[in-house]
Design a protein around this motif. Structure first.
Motif, short mmCIF file in Angstrom:
data_model
loop_
_atom_site.label_atom_id
_atom_site.label_comp_id
_atom_site.label_asym_id
_atom_site.label_seq_id
_atom_site.Cartn_x
_atom_site.Cartn_y
_atom_site.Cartn_z
N SER A 24 -2.70 -0.92 4.51
CA SER A 24 -2.24 -2.31 4.55
C SER A 24 -1.82 -2.72 5.96
N TYR A 27 -4.80 -3.01 8.32
CA TYR A 27 -5.48 -4.28 8.06
C TYR A 27 -4.69 -5.43 8.69
N ASP A 28 -3.36 -5.38 8.58
CA ASP A 28 -2.51 -6.39 9.19
C ASP A 28 -2.75 -6.45 10.70
N GLY A 87 -2.00 -6.54 -0.12
CA GLY A 87 -1.72 -6.32 1.29
C GLY A 87 -0.62 -7.23 1.80
N ASP A 111 0.81 -4.80 -5.29
CA ASP A 111 0.57 -3.80 -4.25
C ASP A 111 1.59 -2.68 -4.44
N VAL A 116 4.92 -4.37 1.76
CA VAL A 116 4.23 -5.53 1.17
C VAL A 116 5.15 -6.22 0.19
#
Length: 275
Positions: A24, A27-28, A87, A111, A116
């Protein structure tokens, strides 16, 4: 965000081990967010050295999510969504896209990352038509029997189930196709599922990314698959046009939109309806 184990305390959640990259948080970082640690950024840099273009995949994926939610809300009248593996919050979250079409649209975010959960609750605390819950996306009964789903999701109306860029986090032992069957069994006819995951036509790339992410995230990863494996998830469902595709080709906003042209690895999937 502070680079320390106690950094989550201020958010009222369990301590976060910042020595291990998080999918997560990686990806952020790809999306330009700030809710990530040095270990996440280092993992991103190492991945990019072997398979460049990963940031573009993340951006393409976010654009796909926006288009899916907009189309389902405006063209198909969907007013409730369950976002599995949502996410960290970023720009144009599911509820923001849907509620621009209809302010009454309802969204439950799911999540298992404590960060998150904390950031999601902070974002959504003033929006009564949204909720965020901490749960494993594989635990279908826990999700559908939760207070959050009970409050926001009308079991008699179609619901859109979102599994956007998360199935590659599940190993084969979890049987992603069985997960799809379980969730679709809990929703009425006319409901939708949007699903995509990372795929590659190149065996070396599949093996490298699967091994790298599995080692880096200590078990938060499954497998980069082939397109035909993803197609198997949609068995028995009516796939919407234009079918299962590389996601930049799924109902692009215009013919001028950039298309992903690298077939080394890409996001593949689509949207389907329960008969």
């Amino acid at each position: 965000m502070r680079e320390e184990l106690a950094g989550a305390d201020d958010l009222g959640v369990d301590a976060v081990d910042v020595t291990v990259p998080s999918v997560s948080r990686m990806y952020d970082h790809y999306l330009g967010g700030k809710d990530n640690y040095a270990v996440d950024r280092e993992a991103v840099a190492a991945l990019d050295r072997k398979v460049p273009g990963t940031r573009a995949l993340a951006l393409d994926n976010r654009s796909f999510l926006r288009r899916v939610v907009h189309v389902l809300t405006r063209e198909y009248g969907v007013r409730q969504f369950i976002d599995h593996g949502s996410g960290l919050p970023t720009q144009d979250n599911v509820h923001q896209v849907a509620q621009r079409v209809d302010s009454g649209a309802r969204v439950v975010y799911v999540d298992n990352d404590p960060i998150v959960l904390a950031h999601g609750r902070a974002l959504l605390e003033e929006n009564a038509r949204t909720a965020v819950m901490r749960a494993d996306m594989r635990d279908t009964d826990a999700i559908f029997d939760s207070p959050e789903v009970g409050r926001l999701i009308d079991r008699g109306e179609p619901v859109a189930l979102l599994f956007v860029s998360v199935m590659h986090c599940l190993p084969d032992s979890c049987d992603p196709a069985a997960l799809v069957r379980r969730v679709m069994a809990r929703v009425p006819s006319g409901s939708f599922i949007a699903l995509n995951q990372l795929v590659s036509l190149d065996a070396e790339t599949r093996d490298f990314v699967t091994d790298f992410m599995g080692r880096s995230t200590q078990g938060q990863w499954g497998r980069v698959r082939e397109p035909h494996e993803v197609a198997g998830y949609f068995a028995g469902l009516d796939v919407l046009d234009p079918g299962l595709v590389e996601i930049t080709g799924w109902r692009p906003d215009s013919d001028l939109c950039c298309r992903h042209t690298d077939d080394v690895w890409f996001e593949y999937g689509g949207v389907a309806r329960k008969r």
